[in-house]
Design an enzyme around this catalytic site. Structure first.
Site, PDB file in Angstrom:
ATOM      1  N   GLY A   1      -4.239  -6.777  -7.213  1.00  0.00           N
ATOM      2  CA  GLY A   1      -3.740  -6.443  -5.876  1.00  0.00           C
ATOM      3  C   GLY A   1      -4.334  -7.395  -4.858  1.00  0.00           C
ATOM      4  O   GLY A   1      -4.678  -7.033  -3.739  1.00  0.00           O
TER       5      GLY A   1
ATOM      6  N   GLN B   1      -3.567  -6.759   2.206  1.00  0.00           N
ATOM      7  CA  GLN B   1      -4.381  -6.946   3.418  1.00  0.00           C
ATOM      8  C   GLN B   1      -5.868  -7.140   3.073  1.00  0.00           C
ATOM      9  O   GLN B   1      -6.504  -8.084   3.539  1.00  0.00           O
ATOM     10  CB  GLN B   1      -4.217  -5.707   4.316  1.00  0.00           C
ATOM     11  CG  GLN B   1      -4.964  -5.807   5.638  1.00  0.00           C
ATOM     12  CD  GLN B   1      -5.195  -4.469   6.317  1.00  0.00           C
ATOM     13  OE1 GLN B   1      -5.175  -3.413   5.662  1.00  0.00           O
ATOM     14  NE2 GLN B   1      -5.425  -4.493   7.605  1.00  0.00           N
ATOM     15  N   LEU B   2      -6.417  -6.260   2.232  1.00  0.00           N
ATOM     16  CA  LEU B   2      -7.837  -6.387   1.844  1.00  0.00           C
ATOM     17  C   LEU B   2      -8.013  -7.510   0.820  1.00  0.00           C
ATOM     18  O   LEU B   2      -8.953  -8.314   0.896  1.00  0.00           O
ATOM     19  CB  LEU B   2      -8.325  -5.057   1.263  1.00  0.00           C
ATOM     20  CG  LEU B   2      -9.712  -5.047   0.598  1.00  0.00           C
ATOM     21  CD1 LEU B   2     -10.801  -5.438   1.580  1.00  0.00           C
ATOM     22  CD2 LEU B   2      -9.984  -3.673  -0.011  1.00  0.00           C
TER      23      LEU B   2
ATOM     24  N   ILE C   1       1.421  -7.702  -8.169  1.00  0.00           N
ATOM     25  CA  ILE C   1       2.829  -7.536  -8.552  1.00  0.00           C
ATOM     26  C   ILE C   1       3.699  -8.447  -7.683  1.00  0.00           C
ATOM     27  O   ILE C   1       4.794  -8.835  -8.084  1.00  0.00           O
ATOM     28  CB  ILE C   1       3.241  -6.051  -8.435  1.00  0.00           C
ATOM     29  CG1 ILE C   1       4.558  -5.779  -9.186  1.00  0.00           C
ATOM     30  CG2 ILE C   1       3.311  -5.602  -6.979  1.00  0.00           C
ATOM     31  CD1 ILE C   1       4.864  -4.305  -9.372  1.00  0.00           C
TER      32      ILE C   1
ATOM     33  N   ASP D   1       1.637  -6.343 -13.072  1.00  0.00           N
ATOM     34  CA  ASP D   1       1.954  -4.982 -12.624  1.00  0.00           C
ATOM     35  C   ASP D   1       0.860  -4.117 -13.230  1.00  0.00           C
ATOM     36  O   ASP D   1       0.719  -4.084 -14.460  1.00  0.00           O
ATOM     37  CB  ASP D   1       3.342  -4.567 -13.151  1.00  0.00           C
ATOM     38  CG  ASP D   1       3.682  -3.105 -12.802  1.00  0.00           C
ATOM     39  OD1 ASP D   1       4.872  -2.763 -12.827  1.00  0.00           O
ATOM     40  OD2 ASP D   1       2.726  -2.328 -12.538  1.00  0.00           O
ATOM     41  N   ILE D   2       0.079  -3.437 -12.435  1.00  0.00           N
ATOM     42  CA  ILE D   2      -1.095  -2.680 -12.915  1.00  0.00           C
ATOM     43  C   ILE D   2      -0.698  -1.605 -13.930  1.00  0.00           C
ATOM     44  O   ILE D   2      -1.512  -1.139 -14.703  1.00  0.00           O
ATOM     45  CB  ILE D   2      -1.892  -2.057 -11.737  1.00  0.00           C
ATOM     46  CG1 ILE D   2      -3.211  -1.440 -12.219  1.00  0.00           C
ATOM     47  CG2 ILE D   2      -1.038  -1.015 -10.992  1.00  0.00           C
ATOM     48  CD1 ILE D   2      -4.118  -2.344 -13.016  1.00  0.00           C
TER      49      ILE D   2
ATOM     50  N   TYR E   1      -1.237  10.013  -1.566  1.00  0.00           N
ATOM     51  CA  TYR E   1      -2.259   8.946  -1.534  1.00  0.00           C
ATOM     52  C   TYR E   1      -3.662   9.559  -1.543  1.00  0.00           C
ATOM     53  O   TYR E   1      -4.502   9.199  -2.365  1.00  0.00           O
ATOM     54  CB  TYR E   1      -2.055   8.103  -0.281  1.00  0.00           C
ATOM     55  CG  TYR E   1      -3.132   7.088   0.022  1.00  0.00           C
ATOM     56  CD1 TYR E   1      -3.952   7.240   1.144  1.00  0.00           C
ATOM     57  CD2 TYR E   1      -3.308   5.956  -0.765  1.00  0.00           C
ATOM     58  CE1 TYR E   1      -4.927   6.310   1.449  1.00  0.00           C
ATOM     59  CE2 TYR E   1      -4.278   5.011  -0.454  1.00  0.00           C
ATOM     60  CZ  TYR E   1      -5.084   5.203   0.661  1.00  0.00           C
ATOM     61  OH  TYR E   1      -6.047   4.270   0.972  1.00  0.00           O
TER      62      TYR E   1
HETATM   63  C1  VAH Z   1      -3.803   4.133   5.071  1.00  0.00           C
HETATM   64  N1  VAH Z   1      -4.950   2.052   5.592  1.00  0.00           N
HETATM   65  O1  VAH Z   1      -3.567   4.236   6.271  1.00  0.00           O
HETATM   66  C2  VAH Z   1      -4.936   3.194   4.680  1.00  0.00           C
HETATM   67  C3  VAH Z   1      -6.287   3.882   4.754  1.00  0.00           C
HETATM   68  C4  VAH Z   1      -7.821   5.417   6.026  1.00  0.00           C
HETATM   69  C5  VAH Z   1      -6.438   4.824   5.905  1.00  0.00           C
HETATM   70  O2  VAH Z   1      -6.614   4.481   3.567  1.00  0.00           O
HETATM   71  O3  VAH Z   1      -3.199   4.724   4.210  1.00  0.00           O
END
Ligand code: VAH
Length: 323
Positions: A11, A15-16, A38, A52-53, A142
């Protein structure tokens, strides 16, 4: 003699990933860092292999081909995008992590970094100075995947001795790459709109206070954690990590100090409910105790760097277009 560190960043084009890869190349050498994603890189910034992980066989093949010792698993679907396809979010965020943890259990790699998030907290979590150990009741797929992932990391560390390390990142702000579908993306979009000299339609309410961090602090925290002696680490789920806390209105006020004509309005969407379920501020005293963590950027310092660098990049792009 310790085996030479060979790093695989999974990945790496996010951004990171873009900023962490550059820091790892600087620390370990360009040849010691293999990147994968990916998505192909927008510009070649490292040795790259498509991955692809969810493709476990290809992951194992890359680890064998390059004799990888350390994996930084950044591939994930973030909070806002994740709500559009929760099943895929679970699959990418959890099955991907399981593949990497199993690699380490099979002793095919020796160290893993895996990012968690303040998204593991929910509406019943104490909002101010949220402690390391507290109620976690995430309400996004998430957040649920990151909380479950934390428990998997702690299990593999305790049961199999896997050296996996993790940080609960706040919302990350950087100028080198755009964010990828998170609820905190507003904190990056606002700067781009300010530089484009157009009004910013913020998708959160003006007084939504969230924990945020400037990317250089997040990258430094990651490298510091990965360098600390394993016996110094007392948290094998994921460390709370704190930069600063602010609202969209706070950022707009700092921008207006140098760009008085900057305009913003607030049009909350589905991401407001996600943001409202997260803490306002984080207690990272465990990270301070265990590995002497200390952020270097507050809101003002971050904002100055964001504006300075985006202005420089905009001027360079204009120069190229005019040439
Ligand atoms: C998000 N940038 O907004 C990520 C992060 C704390 C937020 O995990 O999903």
């Amino acid at each position: 003699m310790t085996e030479q560190t060979k790093i695989l960043v999974i990945g790496a084009n996010g951004q990171l990933g873009i900023e962490l890869t550059a820091a790892l190349q600087e620390k370990h050498g360009y040849e010691q860092v293999i990147t994968s994603d990916i998505h192909p890189p927008k510009k070649q910034h490292a040795l790259f292999e498509p991955l692809d992980i969810l493709d476990k066989d290809r992951l194992y093949a890359l680890v064998e081909k390059y004799k990888v010792t350390d994996i930084y698993l950044l591939a994930a679907i973030l909070s806002a995008k994740g709500e559009q396809n929760p099943m895929l979010t679970w699959q990418v965020n959890i099955d991907g992590l399981m593949h990497v943890l199993e690699l380490a259990r099979d002793a095919k790699v020796s160290k893993i970094f895996w990012p968690s998030s303040i998204a593991v907290f929910g509406g019943t979590t104490p909002k101010q100075n949220t402690p390391q150990e507290t109620v976690t009741s995430p309400t996004t797929m998430y957040g649920i995947s990151k909380l479950s992932g934390e428990r998997l990391c702690a299990y593999y560390a305790q049961k199999f001795g896997v050296d996996v390390r993790s940080l609960r990142y706040p919302g990350l702000i950087g100028y080198k790459a755009l964010p990828g579908g998170g609820t905190t993306d507003f904190a990056v979009e606002i700067y781009h709109k300010a530089l484009e000299e157009v009004a910013y339609h913020c998708f959160l309410k003006e007084d939504t206070v969230l924990p945020l961090m400037y990317m250089p602090d997040a990258v430094r925290a990651t490298i510091e954690l990965m360098e600390v002696d394993a016996d110094e680490i007392s948290v094998r789920s994921s460390y709370n990590l704190s930069g600063f806390s602010c609202s969209p209105a706070d950022i707009a006020e700092v921008i207006r100090k140098t760009m008085p004509d900057f305009k913003i309005d607030y049009r909350p969407d589905f991401r407001q409910k996600i943001a409202d379920s997260w803490p306002n501020s984080i207690d990272d005293s465990k990270a301070q105790e265990d590995w002497n963590w200390k952020p270097q950027f507050d809101l003002q310092a971050m904002s100055a760097e964001m504006l300075e660098n985006l202005k420089r990049m905009k001027a360079a792009k204009t120069a190229v277009n005019l040439s």
